[in-house]
Design a protein around this motif. Structure first.
Motif, PDB file in Angstrom:
ATOM      1  N   CYS A   1       0.834  -1.209   0.000  1.00 46.10           N
ATOM      2  CA  CYS A   1       0.000   0.000   0.000  1.00 46.10           C
ATOM      3  C   CYS A   1       0.865   1.253   0.000  1.00 46.10           C
ATOM      4  CB  CYS A   1      -0.925   0.003   1.210  1.00 46.10           C
ATOM      5  SG  CYS A   1      -2.213  -1.267   1.174  1.00 46.10           S
ATOM      6  N   ASP A   2       1.939   1.264   0.803  1.00 46.47           N
ATOM      7  CA  ASP A   2       2.836   2.419   0.873  1.00 46.47           C
ATOM      8  C   ASP A   2       3.534   2.689  -0.455  1.00 46.47           C
ATOM      9  OD1 ASP A   2       2.155   2.751   3.504  1.00 46.47           O
ATOM     10  OD2 ASP A   2       3.970   1.829   4.323  1.00 46.47           O
ATOM     11  N   ARG A   3       3.737   1.653  -1.256  1.00 45.37           N
ATOM     12  CA  ARG A   3       4.440   1.804  -2.527  1.00 45.37           C
ATOM     13  C   ARG A   3       3.501   2.044  -3.704  1.00 45.37           C
ATOM     14  NH1 ARG A   3       9.466  -2.585  -2.066  1.00 45.37           N
ATOM     15  NH2 ARG A   3      10.360  -1.700  -0.150  1.00 45.37           N
ATOM     16  N   GLY A   4       2.256   2.324  -3.406  1.00 40.75           N
ATOM     17  CA  GLY A   4       1.344   2.740  -4.462  1.00 40.75           C
ATOM     18  C   GLY A   4       0.474   1.660  -5.060  1.00 40.75           C
ATOM     19  N   ILE A   5       0.585   0.435  -4.565  1.00 44.69           N
ATOM     20  CA  ILE A   5      -0.298  -0.622  -5.045  1.00 44.69           C
ATOM     21  C   ILE A   5      -1.675  -0.426  -4.401  1.00 44.69           C
ATOM     22  CG2 ILE A   5      -0.723  -3.121  -5.004  1.00 44.69           C
ATOM     23  CD1 ILE A   5       2.295  -3.508  -5.113  1.00 44.69           C
ATOM     24  N   SER A   6      -2.721  -0.559  -5.180  1.00 40.97           N
ATOM     25  CA  SER A   6      -4.071  -0.308  -4.671  1.00 40.97           C
ATOM     26  C   SER A   6      -4.409  -1.280  -3.542  1.00 40.97           C
ATOM     27  CB  SER A   6      -5.102  -0.451  -5.791  1.00 40.97           C
ATOM     28  OG  SER A   6      -5.245  -1.802  -6.174  1.00 40.97           O
ATOM     29  N   ILE A   7      -5.267  -0.812  -2.637  1.00 41.47           N
ATOM     30  CA  ILE A   7      -5.660  -1.688  -1.534  1.00 41.47           C
ATOM     31  C   ILE A   7      -6.490  -2.870  -2.051  1.00 41.47           C
ATOM     32  CG2 ILE A   7      -5.507   0.027   0.294  1.00 41.47           C
ATOM     33  CD1 ILE A   7      -8.457   0.534   0.079  1.00 41.47           C
ATOM     34  N   GLN A   8      -7.149  -2.670  -3.204  1.00 38.17           N
ATOM     35  CA  GLN A   8      -7.895  -3.786  -3.785  1.00 38.17           C
ATOM     36  C   GLN A   8      -6.956  -4.913  -4.211  1.00 38.17           C
ATOM     37  OE1 GLN A   8      -8.469  -0.624  -4.609  1.00 38.17           O
ATOM     38  NE2 GLN A   8     -10.638  -0.237  -4.196  1.00 38.17           N
ATOM     39  N   ALA A   9      -5.771  -4.547  -4.724  1.00 39.50           N
ATOM     40  CA  ALA A   9      -4.791  -5.559  -5.135  1.00 39.50           C
ATOM     41  C   ALA A   9      -4.002  -6.069  -3.930  1.00 39.50           C
ATOM     42  CB  ALA A   9      -3.842  -4.989  -6.174  1.00 39.50           C
ATOM     43  N   ALA A  10      -3.618  -5.183  -3.032  1.00 35.44           N
ATOM     44  CA  ALA A  10      -2.795  -5.567  -1.881  1.00 35.44           C
ATOM     45  C   ALA A  10      -3.524  -6.532  -0.953  1.00 35.44           C
ATOM     46  CB  ALA A  10      -2.366  -4.326  -1.103  1.00 35.44           C
ATOM     47  N   ARG A  11      -4.830  -6.411  -0.874  1.00 37.58           N
ATOM     48  CA  ARG A  11      -5.596  -7.252   0.062  1.00 37.58           C
ATOM     49  C   ARG A  11      -5.528  -8.739  -0.283  1.00 37.58           C
ATOM     50  NH1 ARG A  11     -11.984  -6.313  -1.558  1.00 37.58           N
ATOM     51  NH2 ARG A  11     -11.705  -6.415  -3.810  1.00 37.58           N
ATOM     52  N   THR A  12      -5.117  -9.067  -1.505  1.00 38.24           N
ATOM     53  CA  THR A  12      -5.091 -10.482  -1.898  1.00 38.24           C
ATOM     54  C   THR A  12      -4.092 -11.299  -1.086  1.00 38.24           C
ATOM     55  OG1 THR A  12      -3.495 -10.013  -3.680  1.00 38.24           O
ATOM     56  CG2 THR A  12      -5.838  -9.961  -4.253  1.00 38.24           C
ATOM     57  N   ILE A  13      -3.162 -10.627  -0.402  1.00 39.74           N
ATOM     58  CA  ILE A  13      -2.186 -11.360   0.414  1.00 39.74           C
ATOM     59  C   ILE A  13      -2.674 -11.557   1.842  1.00 39.74           C
ATOM     60  CG2 ILE A  13      -0.875  -9.386   1.329  1.00 39.74           C
ATOM     61  CD1 ILE A  13       1.665 -11.014   0.785  1.00 39.74           C
ATOM     62  N   LEU A  14      -3.745 -10.905   2.218  1.00 39.51           N
ATOM     63  CA  LEU A  14      -4.199 -10.976   3.607  1.00 39.51           C
ATOM     64  C   LEU A  14      -4.735 -12.370   3.947  1.00 39.51           C
ATOM     65  CD1 LEU A  14      -6.025  -7.539   3.917  1.00 39.51           C
ATOM     66  CD2 LEU A  14      -3.865  -8.200   5.002  1.00 39.51           C
ATOM     67  N   PRO A  15      -4.476 -12.833   5.179  1.00 45.88           N
ATOM     68  CA  PRO A  15      -4.953 -14.162   5.592  1.00 45.88           C
ATOM     69  C   PRO A  15      -6.438 -14.127   5.955  1.00 45.88           C
ATOM     70  CG  PRO A  15      -3.761 -13.116   7.383  1.00 45.88           C
ATOM     71  CD  PRO A  15      -3.622 -12.196   6.198  1.00 45.88           C
ATOM     72  N   HIS A  16      -7.036 -15.304   6.090  1.00 46.68           N
ATOM     73  CA  HIS A  16      -8.459 -15.409   6.429  1.00 46.68           C
ATOM     74  C   HIS A  16      -8.730 -15.218   7.916  1.00 46.68           C
ATOM     75  CE1 HIS A  16     -10.192 -16.456   2.602  1.00 46.68           C
ATOM     76  NE2 HIS A  16      -9.360 -17.466   2.423  1.00 46.68           N
ATOM     77  N   ASN A  17      -7.692 -15.089   8.730  1.00 47.83           N
ATOM     78  CA  ASN A  17      -7.909 -15.049  10.179  1.00 47.83           C
ATOM     79  C   ASN A  17      -8.110 -13.644  10.743  1.00 47.83           C
ATOM     80  OD1 ASN A  17      -5.290 -14.082   9.955  1.00 47.83           O
ATOM     81  ND2 ASN A  17      -4.328 -15.880  10.875  1.00 47.83           N
ATOM     82  N   LEU A  18      -8.271 -12.634   9.879  1.00 49.59           N
ATOM     83  CA  LEU A  18      -8.508 -11.272  10.356  1.00 49.59           C
ATOM     84  C   LEU A  18      -9.915 -11.143  10.936  1.00 49.59           C
ATOM     85  CD1 LEU A  18      -6.008 -10.828   8.449  1.00 49.59           C
ATOM     86  CD2 LEU A  18      -6.929  -8.542   8.037  1.00 49.59           C
ATOM     87  N   GLU A  19     -10.016 -10.429  12.037  1.00 54.05           N
ATOM     88  CA  GLU A  19     -11.315 -10.205  12.677  1.00 54.05           C
ATOM     89  C   GLU A  19     -12.141  -9.216  11.854  1.00 54.05           C
ATOM     90  OE1 GLU A  19     -13.137  -9.138  17.089  1.00 54.05           O
ATOM     91  OE2 GLU A  19     -11.077  -8.556  16.600  1.00 54.05           O
ATOM     92  N   THR A  20     -13.434  -9.504  11.744  1.00 52.26           N
ATOM     93  CA  THR A  20     -14.324  -8.625  10.993  1.00 52.26           C
ATOM     94  C   THR A  20     -15.715  -8.679  11.605  1.00 52.26           C
ATOM     95  OG1 THR A  20     -15.065  -8.024   8.755  1.00 52.26           O
ATOM     96  CG2 THR A  20     -15.009 -10.372   9.304  1.00 52.26           C
ATOM     97  N   PHE A  21     -16.679  -7.998  10.959  1.00 53.62           N
ATOM     98  CA  PHE A  21     -18.060  -8.014  11.444  1.00 53.62           C
ATOM     99  C   PHE A  21     -19.015  -7.892  10.270  1.00 53.62           C
ATOM    100  CE2 PHE A  21     -16.825  -3.538  11.368  1.00 53.62           C
ATOM    101  CZ  PHE A  21     -17.892  -2.957  10.715  1.00 53.62           C
TER     102      PHE A  21
END
Length: 231
Positions: free
Chosen positions: A165-185
């Protein structure tokens, strides 16, 4: 590209977290799940409407069943729940739940219910995910070596996300590396009839995860707390 002085800064509805290292808490999954029934309709008002739905077929006027006794209202609800009366009235109810302390694995299961529901969920592509906490399964937590690998892998993924994200990659693209264990609602709006179907399907611990069992159990508990007659 030339700088245009007349352009005004764009305001976002979410927090900008560029340049921020992720903050992460690792939390007990089982203790985190929480279901709340938001602003339930007053019980007498709901029961009176259900009674009118049941009795409308035989009424000579719409006002005929406007003032039922408590016993009559309870009989009407019992008849609908047991299938001895048309269950249309149960669809005329309105229930809104806030379901938190879960992961997107859970929300993906919840939103498979497509009839008689409306959902609104915390998004991964319209906001920065740097500081979302992590939910840990007890089966993982009890294995020290596995737990350390779990923590290291999760932190590495979140840090890489922040760097992209800091290097200019969109959050839509960067999110693909995120794990499934993040808390949400997720917010879920439905009615009693649909909730009965959802509960029956999701409370089955033979084919469902314990997480979705717990969500279904808490949903039922919240409704029965507001409307004890449904217990």
């Amino acid at each position: 590209m030339a700088h245009i002085e007349s352009l005004e800064p764009k305001h976002h509805s979410f927090a900008i977290r560029l340049g921020q290292m992720p903050l992460t808490k690792f939390k007990d999954y089982r203790k985190s799940i929480k279901v709340e029934l938001l602003n339930p309709e007053p019980k007498e008002q709901m029961m009176q409407r259900l009674y009118q739905f049941v009795k409308a077929t035989w009424a000579d006027s719409p006002e005929e069943n406007a003032n039922p006794t408590e016993e009559q209202m309870l009989e009407a609800i019992t008849a609908m729940l047991s299938g001895k009366a048309l269950q249309l009235g149960l669809e005329a109810t309105n229930l809104t739940f806030k379901i938190s302390g879960i992961t997107r694995v859970d929300t993906h299961q919840i939103v498979r219910q497509r009839v008689g529901v409306t959902f609104s969920q915390q998004c991964t592509g319209d906001r920065f995910m740097n500081h979302n906490d992590i939910l840990v399964e007890e089966f993982i937590a009890k294995e020290p070596e596995i737990l350390q690998e779990f923590i290291a892998s999760t932190l590495h993924a979140k840090n890489t996300y922040a760097i992209m994200c800091d290097r200019g990659i969109s959050i839509q693209a960067a999110r693909t590396i995120l794990p499934h264990n993040l808390e949400t609602f997720i917010f879920m709006n439905t009615n009693i009839l649909t909730l009965l179907f959802f509960h029956q399907k999701r409370i089955d611990d033979g084919s469902q995860t314990w997480e979705i069992n717990e969500v279904a159990r808490q949903m039922a508990a919240e409704v029965c707390k507001a409307y004890p007659e449904l217990t």
